[in-house]
Design a protein around this motif. Structure first.
Motif, PDB file in Angstrom:
ATOM      1  N   ASP A 238       1.579   5.956   4.479  1.00 45.55           N
ATOM      2  CA  ASP A 238       2.268   5.729   5.746  1.00 45.55           C
ATOM      3  C   ASP A 238       3.785   5.767   5.571  1.00 45.55           C
ATOM      4  OD1 ASP A 238       1.685   4.882   8.634  1.00 45.55           O
ATOM      5  OD2 ASP A 238       3.194   3.413   8.027  1.00 45.55           O
ATOM      6  N   ALA A 239       4.267   5.184   4.487  1.00 41.63           N
ATOM      7  CA  ALA A 239       5.715   5.167   4.242  1.00 41.63           C
ATOM      8  C   ALA A 239       6.255   6.577   4.042  1.00 41.63           C
ATOM      9  CB  ALA A 239       6.025   4.310   3.015  1.00 41.63           C
ATOM     10  N   ARG A 240       5.548   7.395   3.308  1.00 44.83           N
ATOM     11  CA  ARG A 240       6.011   8.764   3.070  1.00 44.83           C
ATOM     12  C   ARG A 240       5.919   9.613   4.336  1.00 44.83           C
ATOM     13  NH1 ARG A 240       2.822  10.789  -2.052  1.00 44.83           N
ATOM     14  NH2 ARG A 240       4.379  12.445  -2.073  1.00 44.83           N
ATOM     15  N   ALA A 241       4.991   9.253   5.215  1.00 46.43           N
ATOM     16  CA  ALA A 241       4.832  10.008   6.462  1.00 46.43           C
ATOM     17  C   ALA A 241       5.905   9.656   7.490  1.00 46.43           C
ATOM     18  CB  ALA A 241       3.453   9.744   7.060  1.00 46.43           C
ATOM     19  N   HIS A 242       6.423   8.430   7.434  1.00 48.83           N
ATOM     20  CA  HIS A 242       7.343   7.966   8.475  1.00 48.83           C
ATOM     21  C   HIS A 242       8.777   7.765   7.999  1.00 48.83           C
ATOM     22  CE1 HIS A 242       3.387   6.950  10.243  1.00 48.83           C
ATOM     23  NE2 HIS A 242       3.992   7.223  11.372  1.00 48.83           N
ATOM     24  N   THR A 243       9.076   8.085   6.743  1.00 46.48           N
ATOM     25  CA  THR A 243      10.448   8.017   6.236  1.00 46.48           C
ATOM     26  C   THR A 243      10.729   9.301   5.448  1.00 46.48           C
ATOM     27  OG1 THR A 243       9.885   6.997   4.106  1.00 46.48           O
ATOM     28  CG2 THR A 243      10.231   5.507   5.983  1.00 46.48           C
ATOM     29  N   LYS A 244      11.959   9.415   4.932  1.00 41.63           N
ATOM     30  CA  LYS A 244      12.339  10.610   4.182  1.00 41.63           C
ATOM     31  C   LYS A 244      12.083  10.465   2.674  1.00 41.63           C
ATOM     32  CE  LYS A 244      15.988  12.053   7.384  1.00 41.63           C
ATOM     33  NZ  LYS A 244      17.431  12.325   7.534  1.00 41.63           N
ATOM     34  N   ILE A 245      11.424   9.403   2.277  1.00 41.13           N
ATOM     35  CA  ILE A 245      11.207   9.199   0.853  1.00 41.13           C
ATOM     36  C   ILE A 245      10.257  10.248   0.290  1.00 41.13           C
ATOM     37  CG2 ILE A 245      11.630   6.723   0.972  1.00 41.13           C
ATOM     38  CD1 ILE A 245       8.630   6.311   0.682  1.00 41.13           C
ATOM     39  N   LYS A 246      10.487  10.612  -0.949  1.00 40.28           N
ATOM     40  CA  LYS A 246       9.639  11.583  -1.635  1.00 40.28           C
ATOM     41  C   LYS A 246       8.659  10.893  -2.582  1.00 40.28           C
ATOM     42  CE  LYS A 246      11.775  15.059   0.214  1.00 40.28           C
ATOM     43  NZ  LYS A 246      11.098  15.898   1.224  1.00 40.28           N
ATOM     44  N   GLU A 247       9.094   9.769  -3.151  1.00 40.71           N
ATOM     45  CA  GLU A 247       8.269   9.039  -4.106  1.00 40.71           C
ATOM     46  C   GLU A 247       8.375   7.544  -3.797  1.00 40.71           C
ATOM     47  OE1 GLU A 247       9.163  10.149  -8.197  1.00 40.71           O
ATOM     48  OE2 GLU A 247      10.154  11.970  -7.480  1.00 40.71           O
ATOM     49  N   LEU A 248       7.298   6.794  -4.071  1.00 40.19           N
ATOM     50  CA  LEU A 248       7.306   5.371  -3.734  1.00 40.19           C
ATOM     51  C   LEU A 248       6.359   4.577  -4.637  1.00 40.19           C
ATOM     52  CD1 LEU A 248       8.227   3.092  -1.758  1.00 40.19           C
ATOM     53  CD2 LEU A 248       6.224   3.663  -0.369  1.00 40.19           C
ATOM     54  N   VAL A 249       6.839   3.417  -5.083  1.00 41.05           N
ATOM     55  CA  VAL A 249       6.014   2.431  -5.787  1.00 41.05           C
ATOM     56  C   VAL A 249       6.179   1.108  -5.062  1.00 41.05           C
ATOM     57  CG1 VAL A 249       5.693   1.109  -7.916  1.00 41.05           C
ATOM     58  CG2 VAL A 249       6.145   3.569  -8.041  1.00 41.05           C
ATOM     59  N   VAL A 250       5.071   0.431  -4.783  1.00 43.87           N
ATOM     60  CA  VAL A 250       5.098  -0.868  -4.098  1.00 43.87           C
ATOM     61  C   VAL A 250       4.704  -1.956  -5.093  1.00 43.87           C
ATOM     62  CG1 VAL A 250       4.040  -2.303  -2.318  1.00 43.87           C
ATOM     63  CG2 VAL A 250       4.568   0.098  -1.834  1.00 43.87           C
ATOM     64  N   LEU A 251       5.592  -2.935  -5.255  1.00 41.14           N
ATOM     65  CA  LEU A 251       5.317  -4.091  -6.109  1.00 41.14           C
ATOM     66  C   LEU A 251       5.184  -5.320  -5.218  1.00 41.14           C
ATOM     67  CD1 LEU A 251       5.198  -5.524  -8.897  1.00 41.14           C
ATOM     68  CD2 LEU A 251       7.693  -5.735  -8.767  1.00 41.14           C
ATOM     69  N   SER A 252       4.028  -5.950  -5.227  1.00 40.60           N
ATOM     70  CA  SER A 252       3.795  -7.122  -4.366  1.00 40.60           C
ATOM     71  C   SER A 252       3.150  -8.226  -5.191  1.00 40.60           C
ATOM     72  CB  SER A 252       2.887  -6.738  -3.193  1.00 40.60           C
ATOM     73  OG  SER A 252       2.756  -7.802  -2.274  1.00 40.60           O
TER      74      SER A 252
END
Length: 429
Positions: free
Chosen positions: A34-48
């Motif tokens: 969802d984050a990559r679909a709705h922002t301009k980011i190309k790569e993402l890691v989520v730490l929770s």
């Protein structure tokens, strides 16, 4: 491509906000997509984790608007108002994002200074994102490089000596409440890494009896066998509360699993013998209203800060040494990133040199086949190859100088390391 780290932690936001933006394992892949679909980011890691929610991202351009967009997405995904979340959010770009990642991994940004669990949690988050396809070259370099520097911190300093964690702090608090744990019964809810640590610490401190309740019975049974405890399913919690002097809980449940009514009922059967409770989960496992009961002493992760502060004071010297290693690591990482800008040009330069070498070698081999003198062939090969290698840069340097672009000259001196040869030439004159 630029780097961005955005998030909240125990220093920037209270538990009431942190639990609202925590990511469950079940929704992690959805969040990454969802984050990559709705922002301009190309790569993402989520730490929770219980103390932080952080997003590590790679963008095409270095733009402050990107952090705003990612923050708005974080708020929207969890159904909360960005205006309420933004004041407690922090964001770092490029080298500062690198520094933040290393400090987090080394435990320098943890509630318990130097705690080792966060590194494992980061590696798990990175592996999950990699498995979902949201990690490319940029974040791969960031995390792999960051882990390498964290390893230096762990091996070259004593920041992680005598491991102390939130789990250890919870057990330490239990020992303050109950002078003898060998006469106390503990109920642990969950079977993740934190509860594993709690169970081991309690065992080391001679707890009388220990029960582990978990949704997945197989997992709790394995832990129970290891620490000599009893394993029960979650629906047995109410019955087990009657005998529990200590309750420590840390699950990934999206809503509270222990309410005021259940605890109140257990207290009546215990004839109001007090229960000490520590809720380490985010979101909380125990309803806050439970604290209103007169025979319950309920603590959350934020209530452990006093013990944590004692731990920090004992590790400040090592933290100072660790920060120096972090500085060195960030500088080395930044230099390496800058080197990548020259990679394509270096490759082209090598290809050009190889092509010229091959041309001259083929010509020399033909002359040898004809029977020409080898020494003459070698001399011709060396002379011709050096002439061809310096022809283009020499011609372009003269054109630049003729056009008044004299700033190119010292760059060429540096590029080809010509200082020594220029001084020799000056001496001859």
């Amino acid at each position: 491509m630029s780097l961005l780290a955005l998030g909240i932690n125990h220093n920037s936001a209270p538990l009431e906000i942190r639990e609202k933006v925590a990511f469950s394992e079940a929704r992690l892949q959805e969040a990454l997509s969802d984050a990559r679909a709705h922002t301009k980011i190309k790569e993402l890691v989520v730490l929770s984790t219980c103390n932080r929610t952080e997003l590590f991202a790679a963008y095409d351009d270095d733009n402050d608007a990107d952090s705003e967009a990612l923050g708005q997405w974080l708020a929207s995904f969890h159904g909360i108002d960005w205006l309420a979340l933004s004041p407690v959010c922090y964001h770092y770009q490029n080298s500062e994002a690198v520094r933040h990642l290393i400090r987090v991994g080394a435990g320098l940004d943890s509630m318990v200074l130097g705690e080792p669990q966060i590194l494992g949690q980061m590696k798990t988050a990175y592996a999950a994102a990699h498995g979902f396809g949201s990690v490319g070259a940029k974040l791969s370099q960031l995390f792999e490089g960051g882990f390498s520097i964290v390893k230096r911190v762990r091996t070259e300093t004593a920041i992680g000596a005598n491991p102390v964690s939130v789990a250890f702090a919870a057990v330490s608090l239990s020992k303050r409440i109950f002078s003898r744990l060998d006469k106390s019964n503990a109920l642990l809810i969950g079977a993740g890494e934190t509860i594993e640590l709690v169970a081991r610490h309690l065992k080391e401190n001679g707890i009388a009896n220990m029960t582990i309740a978990n949704r997945t019975l197989t997992r709790s049974q394995l832990l129970a066998e290891e620490v000599g405890a009893k394993s029960v399913p979650l629906d047995a919690i109410a019955a087990e509360l009657v005998n529990a002097d200590i309750v420590i809980t840390s699950t990934a449940a999206p809503i509270a699993i222990l309410g005021k009514g259940t605890v109140e009922s257990a207290l009546k059967k215990r004839k109001h013998k007090p229960i000490f409770m520590v809720d380490i989960a985010v979101p909380r496992d125990i309803e806050p209203e439970v604290a209103e009961l007169s025979d319950v002493y309920l603590y959350t992760v934020d209530d452990l800060k006093e013990i944590v502060e004692e731990n920090k004071r004992g590790r400040q010297n090592e933290a100072y040494n660790a920060e120096k290693i972090v500085d060195q690591g960030v500088q080395a990482f930044s230099r390496k990133q800058l080197e990548y800008h020259a990679v394509d040009t270096v490759k082209a330069l090598r290809q050009q040199a190889d092509m010229l070498r091959q041309q001259e070698l083929e010509r020399a081999l033909k002359q040898l086949a004809k029977g020409d003198e080898p020494a003459d062939i070698l001399a011709s090969l060396a002379r011709s190859l050096s002439n061809k290698l310096i022809h283009a840069p020499s011609a372009n340097l003269k054109r630049a100088s003729a056009a008044g672009r004299t700033e190119v000259i010292p760059l060429v001196d540096e590029l080809f390391d010509l200082g020594e040869y220029k001084s020799i030439d000056s001496e001859k004159q």
